[in-house]
Design an enzyme around this catalytic site. Structure first.
Site, PDB file in Angstrom:
ATOM      1  CB  CYS A  10      39.175  12.281 -28.037  1.00 33.32           C
ATOM      2  SG  CYS A  10      40.887  12.759 -28.254  1.00 33.32           S
ATOM      3  N   GLY A  36      36.113  17.987 -27.613  1.00 28.89           N
ATOM      4  CA  GLY A  36      37.300  18.310 -28.407  1.00 28.89           C
ATOM      5  C   GLY A  36      36.938  19.246 -29.530  1.00 28.89           C
ATOM      6  CG  ASN A 112      37.897   9.650 -24.830  1.00 30.11           C
ATOM      7  OD1 ASN A 112      38.709  10.518 -24.518  1.00 30.11           O
ATOM      8  ND2 ASN A 112      36.757   9.485 -24.209  1.00 30.11           N
ATOM      9  N   GLY A 113      41.381   8.890 -24.558  1.00 29.11           N
ATOM     10  CA  GLY A 113      42.158   8.500 -23.386  1.00 29.11           C
ATOM     11  C   GLY A 113      43.633   8.746 -23.607  1.00 29.11           C
ATOM     12  CE1 TYR A 257      34.906  22.875 -17.231  1.00 29.04           C
ATOM     13  CE2 TYR A 257      36.027  21.181 -18.491  1.00 29.04           C
ATOM     14  CZ  TYR A 257      35.640  22.490 -18.340  1.00 29.04           C
ATOM     15  OH  TYR A 257      35.962  23.413 -19.291  1.00 29.04           O
TER      16      TYR A 257
END
Ligand code: SF4
Length: 476
Positions: A10, A36, A112-113, A257
């Site tokens: 996210c 996302g 996020n995570g 990435y």
């Protein structure tokens, strides 16, 4: 993959203060769309009242359906979220921010995570009467806070501190109430979270600094691992430490990435790290080739670095259709295969009759790489030598990246010496882990998580619902 343990990737953005909060948070979260693409949401304090809007789809689609009354009221602060989830947990109900009434106060949270002990905590809370509205691990934060409130005489942020003490794994959080914006980063610092400010005294917090570039915010610093930052009604920034930092385990795959090249992540420029990965790869794995061609888009800057170092001409032999989404983060394998074929078109004039050094950021399942190599062969490549800017992926990620099960990772299915043949390559070399870590400068190598490469997980297995150690051992 069960819905009890959803894994999400996210992006987060929050603004407090200023006279264009909604516009700025829209710009900021839009710059994080790559993190996302399945759902987006925004929670804002409109005319003193917290309001929530979220929808499946891209950021612009979600913001275009915001109720008109939002634009008529004064907006003092807002948080926004983009989400990718695994299949089975992708409903709009799970889109974020989540908003709940906690002891008479509306609180929103965006995450996020991945919380590694989410299943254990959920079972414990459900057994004692909690009723969950979603299947996302993020909702735990609100339930745990609500449980702790009484012990802290209704002090929300002390209750949050206590709640955070129960969580293990990766979490960057933004929380919003009528009067406050709060940012939290887990003690390992798995995911990035940065603070910026504007000349008018307002503040911004975002997963990547690219959000500051597009909004004109000045970069101040990262939220420190184990730190909670609170912006109160007067927009003053206060820092609290809820845990000692470390051991640090910043996700190296952000640099390889995920993050945008225009961002600073964990103190390093993603652009510079990617070029350094390419240069290091050229030193470790030289090749006789006519041209260096990167896989768009994340192989681009490493390709430049490789070409510079190897003194081989650089060319863009694959043209990307920008109207097709990012393949790795599409949840369905069937749609991923189709996307690969639709997304990249080879340019025969750049490829035909040439010995190609193909720069790829990573190989996960191998389906994407195989399809891309096939299109280069069809376009007349004489030889294809692939160079990969990280080591082979052999282990799962429990900290927010949705890798497939271990047995589906190509490097576990095929022996290293046979991979080139399986992928129809003339040669294949991965960058060493030491080489990869030498390309980041802001922290020493031990400050990064490399678990998906080496199986050394930074969280103790007994603190995780699905201890990966047994899996890791079986692979050694
Ligand atoms: S396991 Fe890999 S992808 Fe997951 S946090 Fe660690 S380095 Fe990043």
């Amino acid at each position: 993959m069960t819905t009890e343990k959803p894994r999400e990737y996210c992006g987060l953005c929050g603004i407090t203060g200023g006279d264009s909060v909604l516009e700025q948070v829209h710009l900021g979260i839009h710059s994080l769309q790559h993190r996302g693409q399945e759902a987006a949401g925004v929670m804002a304090v409109v005319g003193g009242v917290p309001c929530l809007h979220k929808a499946a789809g891209l950021v612009d689609e979600t913001f275009s359906t915001i109720p008109p009354f939002w634009k008529r009221g004064e907006i003092s602060r807002a948080i926004a979220h983009v989400r990718y989830s695994t299949a089975g947990s992708s409903s709009v109900t799970n889109a974020q921010p989540l908003m709940a009434n906690v002891a008479g106060q509306l609180i929103g949270v965006a995450h996020n995570g991945t919380i590694c002990n989410a299943r254990t905590l959920r079972t414990e809370l459900q057994d004692s009467g909690s009723i969950f509205q979603t299947t996302t691990d993020t909702e735990l934060v609100l339930h745990l806070m609500a449980r702790s409130l009484k012990r802290h005489n209704g002090d929300l942020w002390s209750a949050l501190e206590e709640a955070l003490g129960r969580l293990h794994g990766a979490y960057c959080l933004l929380l919003l109430t009528k009067d406050c914006l709060v940012a939290v980063r887990d003690p390992h610092g798995f995911r990035p979270l940065c603070i910026g400010d504007f000349d008018d005294g307002s503040y911004m917090v975002a997963s990547e600094t690219i959000a500051f570039n597009v909004t004109g915010a000045n970069y101040l610093r990262e939220v420190e691992p184990g730190e909670m930052i609170i912006w109160g009604p007067d927009n003053q920034m206060t820092s609290r430490r809820f845990a000692a930092p470390g051991p640090l385990a910043q996700c190296i795959f952000e640099h390889v990435y995920f993050a945008r090249p225009g961002s600073y992540v964990f103190g390093d420029s993603v652009y510079e790290v990617r070029k350094a990965l390419g240069r290091r790869l050229a030193q470790e794995a030289p090749v006789e080739a006519d041209v260096v061609i990167p896989m768009p888009d994340s192989g681009l800057y490493a390709g430049l670095g490789y070409a510079e170092e190897a003194k081989i001409p650089f060319d863009l032999g694959l043209s990307r259709n920008h109207y097709v989404g990012r393949t790795f983060i599409d949840p369905g394998i069937t749609s991923r295969r189709k996307l690969v074929m639709r997304k990249l078109q080879p340019i025969p004039e750049a490829i035909r009759g040439k010995r190609i050094c193909l720069i790829e950021d990573s190989i996960v399942r191998g389906s994407t790489s195989r399809a891309r190599i096939g299109t280069l062969r069809e376009a007349g490549a004489k030889e294809i030598h692939m160079r990969v800017t990280c080591p082979p992926h052999r282990f799962g990620c429990y900290f927010g990246i949705d890798f497939p099960e271990r047995e589906k990772l190509l490097a576990n299915k095929v022996a290293l010496q046979d991979l080139a043949q399986v992928l129809h390559l003339d040669s294949l070399v991965y960058l060493s882990q030491e080489g990869m870590l030498a390309c980041v400068k802001a922290h020493p190598p031990e400050a990064y998580c490399c678990a998906c490469f080496d199986g050394h997980y930074p969280v103790e297995p007994e603190l995780m619902d699905a201890p990966p150690l047994d899996i890791a051992k079986s692979a050694l």
